[in-house]
Design a protein around this motif. Sequence first.
Motif, PDB file in Angstrom:
ATOM      1  N   LEU A  15       0.823  -1.217  -0.330  1.00 22.79           N
ATOM      2  CA  LEU A  15      -0.158   0.004   0.355  1.00 22.79           C
ATOM      3  C   LEU A  15       0.471   1.120  -0.578  1.00 22.79           C
ATOM      4  N   GLU A  16       1.975   0.719   0.564  1.00 19.96           N
ATOM      5  CA  GLU A  16       2.804   2.549   0.660  1.00 19.96           C
ATOM      6  C   GLU A  16       3.259   2.377  -0.607  1.00 19.96           C
ATOM      7  N   ASP A  17       3.974   1.198  -1.238  1.00 20.04           N
ATOM      8  CA  ASP A  17       4.606   1.829  -2.291  1.00 20.04           C
ATOM      9  C   ASP A  17       3.472   2.519  -3.703  1.00 20.04           C
ATOM     10  N   VAL A  18       2.100   2.196  -3.190  1.00 16.32           N
ATOM     11  CA  VAL A  18       0.811   3.179  -4.275  1.00 16.32           C
ATOM     12  C   VAL A  18       0.593   4.477  -3.726  1.00 16.32           C
ATOM     13  N   VAL A  19       0.161   4.644  -1.937  1.00 18.39           N
ATOM     14  CA  VAL A  19       0.150   6.509  -1.590  1.00 18.39           C
ATOM     15  C   VAL A  19       0.931   6.481  -0.985  1.00 18.39           C
ATOM     16  N   GLY A  20       2.163   6.187  -0.381  1.00 17.45           N
ATOM     17  CA  GLY A  20       2.690   6.670   0.675  1.00 17.45           C
ATOM     18  C   GLY A  20       2.998   6.365   1.862  1.00 17.45           C
ATOM     19  N   PRO A  21       3.744   7.205   2.648  1.00 20.91           N
ATOM     20  CA  PRO A  21       3.622   6.983   4.074  1.00 20.91           C
ATOM     21  C   PRO A  21       1.584   6.482   4.783  1.00 20.91           C
ATOM     22  N   VAL A  22       2.093   5.698   4.946  1.00 19.69           N
ATOM     23  CA  VAL A  22       0.571   5.333   6.006  1.00 19.69           C
ATOM     24  C   VAL A  22       0.688   5.829   7.182  1.00 19.69           C
ATOM     25  N   LEU A  23      -0.157   6.329   7.856  1.00 19.64           N
ATOM     26  CA  LEU A  23       0.329   7.625   8.883  1.00 19.64           C
ATOM     27  C   LEU A  23      -0.874   6.457  10.449  1.00 19.64           C
ATOM     28  N   ASP A  24      -1.430   6.388   9.843  1.00 19.24           N
ATOM     29  CA  ASP A  24      -2.698   5.112  10.730  1.00 19.24           C
ATOM     30  C   ASP A  24      -3.577   4.789  10.190  1.00 19.24           C
ATOM     31  N   VAL A  25      -4.096   3.710  10.876  1.00 23.09           N
ATOM     32  CA  VAL A  25      -4.870   2.423  10.457  1.00 23.09           C
ATOM     33  C   VAL A  25      -6.059   2.664  11.414  1.00 23.09           C
ATOM     34  N   GLU A  26      -7.179   2.242  10.628  1.00 20.30           N
ATOM     35  CA  GLU A  26      -8.685   2.175  11.375  1.00 20.30           C
ATOM     36  C   GLU A  26      -9.183   0.628  10.931  1.00 20.30           C
ATOM     37  N   MET A  27      -9.180   0.174  11.549  1.00 23.20           N
ATOM     38  CA  MET A  27      -9.685  -1.496  10.788  1.00 23.20           C
ATOM     39  C   MET A  27     -10.462  -1.348  11.199  1.00 23.20           C
ATOM     40  N   VAL A  28     -11.442  -1.947  10.004  1.00 22.72           N
ATOM     41  CA  VAL A  28     -13.557  -1.961   9.803  1.00 22.72           C
ATOM     42  C   VAL A  28     -13.456  -3.446   9.790  1.00 22.72           C
ATOM     43  N   SER A  29     -14.786  -3.627  10.106  1.00 20.89           N
ATOM     44  CA  SER A  29     -15.229  -5.157  10.777  1.00 20.89           C
ATOM     45  C   SER A  29     -15.266  -5.693   8.791  1.00 20.89           C
ATOM     46  N   ALA A  30     -14.661  -6.220   8.898  1.00 19.41           N
ATOM     47  CA  ALA A  30     -14.616  -7.112   7.192  1.00 19.41           C
ATOM     48  C   ALA A  30     -15.798  -7.571   6.550  1.00 19.41           C
ATOM     49  N   GLY A  31     -16.288  -8.261   7.648  1.00 21.94           N
ATOM     50  CA  GLY A  31     -17.463  -9.655   7.455  1.00 21.94           C
ATOM     51  C   GLY A  31     -17.469 -10.320   6.416  1.00 21.94           C
ATOM     52  N   TYR A  32     -18.009 -10.446   5.296  1.00 17.49           N
ATOM     53  CA  TYR A  32     -18.162 -11.503   4.292  1.00 17.49           C
ATOM     54  C   TYR A  32     -17.557 -11.813   3.834  1.00 17.49           C
ATOM     55  N   ASN A  33     -17.607 -10.212   3.206  1.00 16.08           N
ATOM     56  CA  ASN A  33     -16.925 -10.305   1.761  1.00 16.08           C
ATOM     57  C   ASN A  33     -15.557  -9.595   1.485  1.00 16.08           C
ATOM     58  N   ILE A  36      -9.842  -7.897   4.184  1.00 21.29           N
ATOM     59  CA  ILE A  36      -9.280  -6.503   5.016  1.00 21.29           C
ATOM     60  C   ILE A  36     -10.165  -5.640   4.796  1.00 21.29           C
ATOM     61  N   ALA A  37     -10.171  -4.810   5.513  1.00 23.37           N
ATOM     62  CA  ALA A  37     -11.436  -3.591   5.784  1.00 23.37           C
ATOM     63  C   ALA A  37     -10.925  -2.534   5.980  1.00 23.37           C
ATOM     64  N   ALA A  38     -10.308  -1.028   5.603  1.00 24.55           N
ATOM     65  CA  ALA A  38      -9.577  -0.423   6.857  1.00 24.55           C
ATOM     66  C   ALA A  38      -9.432   1.012   6.107  1.00 24.55           C
ATOM     67  N   ARG A  39      -9.417   1.888   6.724  1.00 29.33           N
ATOM     68  CA  ARG A  39      -9.594   3.087   6.615  1.00 29.33           C
ATOM     69  C   ARG A  39      -7.543   3.592   6.375  1.00 29.33           C
ATOM     70  N   LEU A  40      -7.139   4.184   5.422  1.00 31.78           N
ATOM     71  CA  LEU A  40      -5.452   4.915   5.713  1.00 31.78           C
ATOM     72  C   LEU A  40      -5.547   6.089   5.956  1.00 31.78           C
ATOM     73  N   TYR A  41      -4.769   6.156   6.423  1.00 27.28           N
ATOM     74  CA  TYR A  41      -4.873   7.518   6.776  1.00 27.28           C
ATOM     75  C   TYR A  41      -3.335   8.223   6.517  1.00 27.28           C
ATOM     76  N   LEU A  42      -2.939   9.081   5.825  1.00 26.38           N
ATOM     77  CA  LEU A  42      -2.386   9.255   4.301  1.00 26.38           C
ATOM     78  C   LEU A  42      -0.946  10.892   5.347  1.00 26.38           C
ATOM     79  N   GLY A  43       0.205  10.407   4.544  1.00 27.93           N
ATOM     80  CA  GLY A  43       0.585  11.840   4.739  1.00 27.93           C
ATOM     81  C   GLY A  43       0.448  13.044   4.416  1.00 27.93           C
ATOM     82  N   ASN A  44      -0.578  12.960   3.542  1.00 28.47           N
ATOM     83  CA  ASN A  44      -0.502  14.022   2.674  1.00 28.47           C
ATOM     84  C   ASN A  44      -1.662  14.559   3.003  1.00 28.47           C
TER      85      ASN A  44
END
Length: 265
Positions: A15-33, A36-44
Amino acid sequence: MHRLAELPADVLKMLEDVVGPVLDVEMVSAGYNSEIAARLYLGNGGSVFVKGLQQDHPRVWTQQREADINPFTRGLAPTLCWQLRRGGWDLLAFEDLGGRHADYSPGSPDLELVLQAMWSLAAATPPPNVELKTMPQRMSSYVTDSADLRFFEGRTLLHTDWKPDNVLIVNGQARLVDWAWASSGAAWIDPALWVIWLIASGHSAAEAESVAALHPSWDLTPAHHIDAFARAQQRLWESIARADQPDEWTNQVHAATRTWVERRM
């Protein structure tokens, strides 16, 4: 931020190769589908929502389904930013809409917003060159009379997964996420599926149907078409409850289908 460790290290690196530095991550209940389900907070200063499955997962096809359908759901779904297939993973990144999950309880002002989204979707047709299952195909194992399947035929693009978690209220508008089970079929099927979730959220069957009846396709549909669909949904949820260790929401939805069929009878 210690929460970064909640993402697999190889996924974070990709992910960091694509979006740059990830400062924080908020995992979301991934559920059936999603695995990984997560909100990424980016360096920008921005953020994106990422969902993914490993490429050998039996439902990895849902990733491509969502990617293919996204250009045809603008204004209803979050925009797809990119898809990444690498290191054994299939990852999708969407604009982060924020917002909150819809409230389906009786009297909720969100119900009108969900109806507005459903009306907008009903005006859409399934996109060309995107392979979608039809509702007759999806319901074929759950009818006792195969002749009933013709009732479900249609050319409307359907979301079909109206769990409240899949509807976000953003700036006074309902936005739909998780299009893995998008299908084609009769226009009344989405409001019919919503009836089940409304019952599970505290409505009586009569109240739930009165809300669904505000959808323009409802009163145009012969009652025995909806009866057949209600029975098929009850059988579907019975099979889900038997196949897995049912969690609370599975039990609630299963019970809601029984209540709806009793109402239709």
